[in-house]
Design an enzyme around this catalytic site. Structure first.
Site, PDB file in Angstrom:
ATOM      1  N   HIS A  56       4.874   3.857 -12.891  1.00  0.00           N
ATOM      2  CA  HIS A  56       3.928   4.909 -13.279  1.00  0.00           C
ATOM      3  C   HIS A  56       4.651   5.903 -14.186  1.00  0.00           C
ATOM      4  O   HIS A  56       5.873   6.066 -14.089  1.00  0.00           O
ATOM      5  CB  HIS A  56       3.389   5.638 -12.045  1.00  0.00           C
ATOM      6  CG  HIS A  56       2.678   4.746 -11.075  1.00  0.00           C
ATOM      7  ND1 HIS A  56       1.349   4.428 -11.193  1.00  0.00           N
ATOM      8  CD2 HIS A  56       3.139   4.087  -9.970  1.00  0.00           C
ATOM      9  CE1 HIS A  56       1.001   3.626 -10.207  1.00  0.00           C
ATOM     10  NE2 HIS A  56       2.067   3.398  -9.446  1.00  0.00           N
ATOM     11  N   GLY A 106      16.901 -10.103   3.511  1.00  0.00           N
ATOM     12  CA  GLY A 106      15.693  -9.487   4.026  1.00  0.00           C
ATOM     13  C   GLY A 106      15.564  -8.007   3.693  1.00  0.00           C
ATOM     14  O   GLY A 106      16.546  -7.263   3.699  1.00  0.00           O
TER      15      GLY A 106
END
Length: 280
Positions: A113, A140
């Site tokens: 953004h 992970g």
């Protein structure tokens, strides 16, 4: 010709996410995600993934659930493995090489953004592509942010936040991720450590045998002390060296080993001479 909002998005330019075409694409992506994530048959799920992604090779294994914005901006190589609950925000292309493994909860974000609040509040968005090389293992809960490129053979530690690109053959970890290990160097260290370990083991055996040899030398010294024989026995030393040279099987090592035995016999003579003088 003016670009469509979809073309702007894929190119990494400012675009309007509320564009009707993109809304329809995201709706279609949700339908595909539902089919993938609810399918228990791994072969059918693989076919659904291949249909949803922009490009794949033959073997693709994705555990449910997976999430993506569009799907068609994801390109994966051969033998791609994706563990549970991975997220791909693929407003820009995500390109993944061959033999890549993703742990659970791995997140790849191409979406971004504007940092200026007015522009951000206007609904305009943008993004940057992510490129992942071959033979990558991402642990992970690692996060890859927009614009990152990872070279081949990179390992990303669990929980890492990767905010910049990294070259081939490194292990990265932390927040922000930094290089914590160079893979070639570690392999060289492993090889060196293994070789030195072998030498250490052999040295222990050599010391044990040299102690036995010196015990035998002590017996010879005692005999020479009784019989008043000279320490130096040239013919005996020549015979020992000839026998050693004969016993060495590798020609490359023969000279070095013979010279080593010359020094051993020199030290044995010094030992014998010291013992005989102490007995006088």
């Amino acid at each position: 010709m003016e670009l469509t909002e979809k073309e702007k998005m894929i190119a990494g330019k400012l675009y309007f996410a509320g564009d009707p075409e993109l809304i329809a694409d995201r709706k279609e992506a949700r339908r595909k995600l539902q089919a993938i994530n609810q399918e228990h048959d791994k072969n059918k799920r693989e076919e659904y993934v291949k249909a949803a992604f922009g490009g794949t090779k033959k073997h693709v294994y994705v555990e449910p659930s997976i999430s993506f914005d569009y799907g068609y901006n994801i390109f994966v190589g051969e033998h791609f493995y994706c563990n549970f609950h991975n997220i791909f925000l693929d407003t820009c292309p995500i390109t993944i090489g061959d033999n890549c493994m993703f742990g659970p909860n791995v997140q790849l974000y191409t979406a971004s953004h504007p940092i200026e609040p007015a522009k951000r509040n206007s609904g305009l968005e943008l993004g940057k592509p992510i490129k992942i090389g071959d033979n990558i293992w991402i642990g992970g809960s690692a996060v890859i942010v927009p614009g990152v490129t990872l070279g081949d053979n990179v390992v990303v530690a669990a929980g890492a936040v990767v905010t910049k690109s990294f070259p081939n053959n490194v292990v990265v970890g932390g927040n922000p991720a930094q290089i914590i290990q160079t893979i070639e160097e570690e392999n060289e260290k492993d090889a060196l450590a293994q070789a030195r370990g072998k030498i250490d083991q052999i040295d222990r055996e050599i010391v044990r045998l040299l102690e036995k040899r010196m015990s035998a030398v002590s017996e010879v010294t005692a005999y020479k002390a009784q019989t008043k024989k000279a320490v130096l026995d040239t013919s005996r030393e020549e015979a020992v060296l000839a026998n050693v040279a004969h016993l060495v099987k590798d020609e490359e090592y023969r000279e070095t080993i013979v010279e080593t035995f010359k020094d051993i016999m020199k030290q044995s003579r010094n030992y014998q001479g010291g013992r005989l003088r102490s007995n006088d």
